[in-house]
Design an enzyme around this catalytic site. Structure first.
Site, PDB file in Angstrom:
ATOM      1  NE  ARG A 171      -4.135  -1.862   2.123  1.00  0.00           N
ATOM      2  CZ  ARG A 171      -5.208  -1.851   2.899  1.00  0.00           C
ATOM      3  NH1 ARG A 171      -5.343  -0.926   3.843  1.00  0.00           N
ATOM      4  NH2 ARG A 171      -6.156  -2.751   2.747  1.00  0.00           N
ATOM      5  CG  ASP A 228     -14.003   6.963   6.886  1.00  0.00           C
ATOM      6  OD1 ASP A 228     -14.679   5.922   7.031  1.00  0.00           O
ATOM      7  OD2 ASP A 228     -12.784   6.953   6.657  1.00  0.00           O
TER       8      ASP A 228
END
Length: 283
Positions: A44, A154
């Site tokens: 990632r 979020d």
């Protein structure tokens, strides 16, 4: 032979760098990354290394802990490590319980004289709050005095930007009932783009905000319903319990908390009673 360009593929991250980085991530956002997640983290982070022109994970970690790195790289790092797996009408039984049991009881108790306040905590790309908005609009159609507002939060800036746009590829909407698609979704005017957008009546009822669970949070008014599903599984047990205590402080008496089916409140001393699998009432 063609010339090669760009940054070389980074070497494997050292155990020391992984430990330093995983501890930092745990402190900042509460996500626990055991050793088994090292390969995932390496994969990632490769895009961030390319963007920053770095050829090693060690260079990245060194930069992250500089003043400039703390200012510029923290949010991109959070976007990289957070998992945003979601879909419309995920765990549909929850929405059945909401419409058939919880909302009618709330109407009997309040007479619909105030706005129902919902929170989608860990809303990812927005599928959950838009699902809630569809369900709430349908209930409002049967109960004229009913009104609601949805807060959707979020930690990922990237996910929130996507959610606020409300635009999705057509293959993402398969779980939305056909009658809801016709009523609430807008198709792209460009026939070559298989995109849909959430209708304005849905977008107008949702307030998208960034929120980090590791920071203290509170709201002007207590909430009636909290959806926090498939979020706490990434946290360790002490962090989970601290979060749920904070959720309970934000909930009205007789308010409800929904969690994911892979999550559990077992062993936590919380002012909640279970009314259905993964559905709890504040006592």
């Amino acid at each position: 032979m063609a010339a090669t360009t760009g940054i070389a593929h980074p070497r494997v991250m050292s155990s020391k760098s992984f430990q330093k980085l995983s501890q930092f991530i745990h402190t900042q956002v509460g996500i626990k990354l055991p050793q088994g997640k090292k390969v995932m983290l390496e994969a990632r982070l490769q895009k961030r290394l390319r963007v920053l022109g770095m050829d090693s994970y060690e260079s990245y970690v060194d930069f992250l802990f500089t003043e400039k790195g703390q200012q510029s790289e923290l949010r991109p790092l959070i976007d990289v490590v957070t998992t945003n797996t979601t879909e419309f009408f995920r765990e549909p039984k929850h929405f059945e319980i909401l419409v058939q049991d919880i909302l009618p009881e709330w109407m009997r108790r309040t007479g619909g004289h105030r706005t129902l306040r919902l929170w989608s905590a860990g809303c990812s790309f927005g599928m959950e709050p838009y699902t809630l908005s569809m369900v709430m609009h349908e209930f409002a159609g049967w109960n004229k005095s009913f009104s609601f507002s949805i807060l959707a939060t979020d930690i990922s800036t990237r996910a929130l930007q996507h959610a606020a746009r409300g635009v999705y590829e057509q293959d993402k909407i398969g779980s939305i009932p056909q009658q809801f698609r016709k009523k609430y979704l807008l198709r792209s005017k460009d026939p070559n783009k298989a995109l849909v957008r959430m209708g304005p009546e849905l977008r107008q009822t949702i307030d998208f905000r960034r929120l980090n669970f590791m920071e203290e949070f509170s709201f002007d008014k207590e909430l009636d319903i909290i959806f926090c599903r498939n979020v706490i599984i990434y946290f360790d047990k002490p962090t989970q319990e601290r979060l749920f205590r904070q959720f309970c402080r934000c909930l009205q008496k007789d308010g409800h908390l929904f969690i994911g089916h892979s999550e559990s409140l077992s062993g936590m001393a919380l002012p909640l009673e279970q009314i259905a699998p993964t559905v709890y009432r504040r006592v």
